[in-house]
Design an enzyme around this catalytic site. Structure first.
Site, short mmCIF file in Angstrom:
data_model
loop_
_atom_site.label_atom_id
_atom_site.label_comp_id
_atom_site.label_asym_id
_atom_site.label_seq_id
_atom_site.Cartn_x
_atom_site.Cartn_y
_atom_site.Cartn_z
N HIS B 177 17.59 -59.66 94.83
CA HIS B 177 16.41 -58.90 94.42
C HIS B 177 16.09 -57.83 95.48
O HIS B 177 15.92 -56.65 95.16
CB HIS B 177 15.23 -59.86 94.25
CG HIS B 177 13.91 -59.21 93.93
ND1 HIS B 177 13.33 -59.26 92.69
CD2 HIS B 177 13.06 -58.50 94.72
CE1 HIS B 177 12.18 -58.59 92.70
NE2 HIS B 177 11.99 -58.13 93.94
N GLU B 178 16.03 -58.25 96.73
CA GLU B 178 15.67 -57.31 97.80
C GLU B 178 16.71 -56.18 97.93
O GLU B 178 16.36 -55.01 98.06
CB GLU B 178 15.50 -58.03 99.13
CG GLU B 178 14.34 -59.02 99.18
CD GLU B 178 13.02 -58.45 98.70
OE1 GLU B 178 12.77 -57.24 98.94
OE2 GLU B 178 12.26 -59.17 98.05
N HIS B 181 16.47 -53.48 95.39
CA HIS B 181 15.48 -52.43 95.69
C HIS B 181 16.17 -51.27 96.43
O HIS B 181 15.82 -50.11 96.24
CB HIS B 181 14.34 -52.97 96.55
CG HIS B 181 13.30 -53.71 95.76
ND1 HIS B 181 12.70 -53.19 94.64
CD2 HIS B 181 12.75 -54.94 95.93
CE1 HIS B 181 11.83 -54.05 94.15
NE2 HIS B 181 11.84 -55.13 94.92
N TYR B 192 7.25 -46.83 92.65
CA TYR B 192 6.81 -48.23 92.74
C TYR B 192 5.35 -48.38 92.34
O TYR B 192 4.50 -48.82 93.11
CB TYR B 192 7.04 -48.73 94.17
CG TYR B 192 7.17 -50.22 94.28
CD1 TYR B 192 8.26 -50.89 93.71
CD2 TYR B 192 6.22 -50.98 94.94
CE1 TYR B 192 8.39 -52.25 93.81
CE2 TYR B 192 6.35 -52.35 95.05
CZ TYR B 192 7.43 -52.98 94.48
OH TYR B 192 7.55 -54.34 94.58
N GLU B 201 10.85 -53.44 89.77
CA GLU B 201 10.81 -54.88 90.02
C GLU B 201 11.75 -55.64 89.09
O GLU B 201 12.46 -56.55 89.51
CB GLU B 201 9.38 -55.40 89.81
CG GLU B 201 8.55 -55.43 91.07
CD GLU B 201 9.23 -56.25 92.15
OE1 GLU B 201 9.62 -57.39 91.88
OE2 GLU B 201 9.39 -55.73 93.26
N ASP B 273 -4.32 -53.67 91.17
CA ASP B 273 -3.69 -54.48 92.21
C ASP B 273 -2.18 -54.50 92.03
O ASP B 273 -1.68 -54.19 90.95
CB ASP B 273 -4.22 -55.92 92.14
CG ASP B 273 -5.65 -55.99 92.63
OD1 ASP B 273 -6.07 -55.11 93.38
OD2 ASP B 273 -6.35 -56.95 92.23
N HIS B 279 4.63 -56.70 89.75
CA HIS B 279 5.24 -58.04 89.68
C HIS B 279 4.75 -58.83 88.48
O HIS B 279 5.16 -59.97 88.28
CB HIS B 279 4.96 -58.84 90.96
CG HIS B 279 5.60 -58.29 92.18
ND1 HIS B 279 4.99 -57.36 92.98
CD2 HIS B 279 6.82 -58.51 92.73
CE1 HIS B 279 5.79 -57.04 93.98
NE2 HIS B 279 6.91 -57.72 93.85
#
Lengths: 88, 358
Positions: B177-178, B181, B192, B201, B273, B279
């Site tokens: 996942h990271e 990005h 983003y 995401e 938020d 997410h």
């Protein structure tokens, strides 16, 4: 002084919020100094963070500043940690 | 609305978290991350970092084709922040180096390798920038730090607080996942925030899950389709951070709250938020991918993954793409690669089922 911190974002996307009242704290002068420093270096608007990074919103006496990982100043780091750990 | 947690732990300054049976409902401390370690020269570095990001993106798009052999093998470096928040940390394992005693270091190293392998072997991509970029990770970031993130240059992993979250190097899909990005940063540059952020995401979840499925050689019907399985501490009621098969069902816990992800546009969450719910609403494109991949059957990284990869890397995809634009890009990619037929149908149907029409 009432300090509230909201942490949002992060890989999990789960928000955390806490508030700390310094009136009964013996370390109030230290916390107030941290607040001054953290607020002075905070941003007025929501900052553009890094993917999955935490965002923080610090509110004191009706004034709100924003900051985001991994770009916190020492004072911001210490303050948000204190409020999230010891606040209610 | 945002999910907030109410819970049952208390923490003394500098001490270990302890769970208590009676606590004020708004004590939200147990997930709080590192204490007193801080980032030095933060302002100066952030300016430098921002400048470097811009430079990297410009260079990435203009870069000449790499030499034929560059990026055929990963070039990994794992560093240790030693529980501070100072990046990048001390180098503890380089490419080709033997495994060390620290499991977090080895998991990060292996996860970087597994992610590199999927992109290289299946999609022909030479590292995250397509030009052999070295892969860097830092482990043991902060103290009890409940997060992992991509800072534009490296993957950064916290150890978790041990009470709710464990070590963030444990789930292979989180590592994928990271790093994805990073791939998105070098390709579509999806902004983003809002829907483009939720797509950013979702692509990290999709390819994160595919890294794990490819490593385990699991077909779509055998994969768990979870993000972050093994990350939650045993006492937490939940199986992972997110479920692509059934968004909104990954956890339901008194401390963490309930998984807020919608599976379809009916449940789209409007919020300021989390960069506009990146997410949260990622559950919608995640589920579309799951539906397309399981409808096609077999290995999800092959046809469904290829279509998503083609869409991610298509020059026409704009940084502010919304769900509909990305859906259209995937259908177009399916037609371009496989013609009219099962693939394009399955992809279009997947999006239609979650309420997105390209």
């Amino acid at each position: 002084m009432r300090i509230s911190v909201t942490r949002t974002g992060g890989l999990a996307g789960i928000a955390r919020r806490a508030e700390l009242d310094t009136s009964a704290r013996t370390d109030a002068p230290h916390v107030h100094a941290l607040v001054r420093e953290a607020m002075a270096s905070g941003l007025r608007t929501r900052s553009f963070g890094v993917p999955d990074g935490f965002h923080y919103e610090i509110t004191v006496d009706g004034r709100t500043v924003h900051c985001a990982d991994p770009r916190l100043t020492e004072a911001q780091r210490e303050l948000v940690s204190l409020v999230l750990q010891e606040g209610a | 609305m945002e999910p907030t947690a109410h819970g049952a732990a208390d923490r003394t300054p500098g001490g270990r978290a302890c769970f208590c049976t009676i606590v004020p409902p708004h004590v939200l401390d147990r997930l709080a991350e590192a204490g007193d370690a801080a980032v030095r020269d933060a302002a100066r570095r952030s300016l430098a970092l921002d400048a470097r990001h811009r430079e990297n993106r410009v260079l990435a798009r203009r870069a000449a084709p790499p030499p034929a052999t560059a990026g055929d093998r990963p070039e990994r470096t794992v560093r240790d922040a030693r529980h501070t928040e100072h990046l990048p940390g001390r180098t503890v394992r380089r490419e080709g180096g033997a495994a060390v005693a620290d499991g977090s270091v080895n998991r990060a190293y292996d996860g970087l390798g597994a992610t590199f392998a999927l992109y290289r072997a299946v999609y022909g991509r030479r590292s995250i920038d397509g030009a052999g970029l070295p892969l860097d990770a830092t482990v043991h970031y902060g103290r009890d730090y409940d997060n992992a993130f991509w800072d534009g240059e490296r993957m950064v992993f916290g150890d978790g607080d041990g009470e709710v979250f464990g070590d963030f190097t444990v789930p292979l899909d989180v590592i994928g996942h990271e790093l994805t990005h990073g791939v998105t940063q070098y390709t579509a540059e999806l902004e983003y925030r809002g829907q483009s952020g939720a797509l950013n995401e979702s692509l990290s979840d999709v390819f994160g899950s595919l890294v794990k499925q490819y490593a385990l050689q699991q077909t779509a019907d055998r994969a768990d389709w979870l993000i972050g399985a093994g990350l939650l501490a045993p006492r937490v009621h939940g199986v992972a951070l997110r479920s692509m098969r059934a968004p909104g069902t990954a956890y339901d816990d008194e401390v963490l709250g309930k998984d807020p992800q919608p599976a379809t546009m009916d449940g789209y969450v409007d919020t300021r938020d989390d960069d506009g719910g990146v997410h949260i609403n990622s559950g919608i494109p995640n589920h579309a991918f799951y539906l397309a991949a399981t409808a096609l059957g077999g290995n999800a990284w092959e046809r469904a993954g290829q279509v998503w990869y083609d869409a991610l890397t298509s020059p026409g995809l704009r940084p502010d793409a919304d769900f509909a634009a990305f859906a259209a890009a995937t259908v177009e990619a399916a037609r371009a690669r496989y013609g009219e037929g099962r693939e394009a149908d399955a992809v279009a149907k997947g999006w239609a089922q979650v309420g997105v029409t390209g």
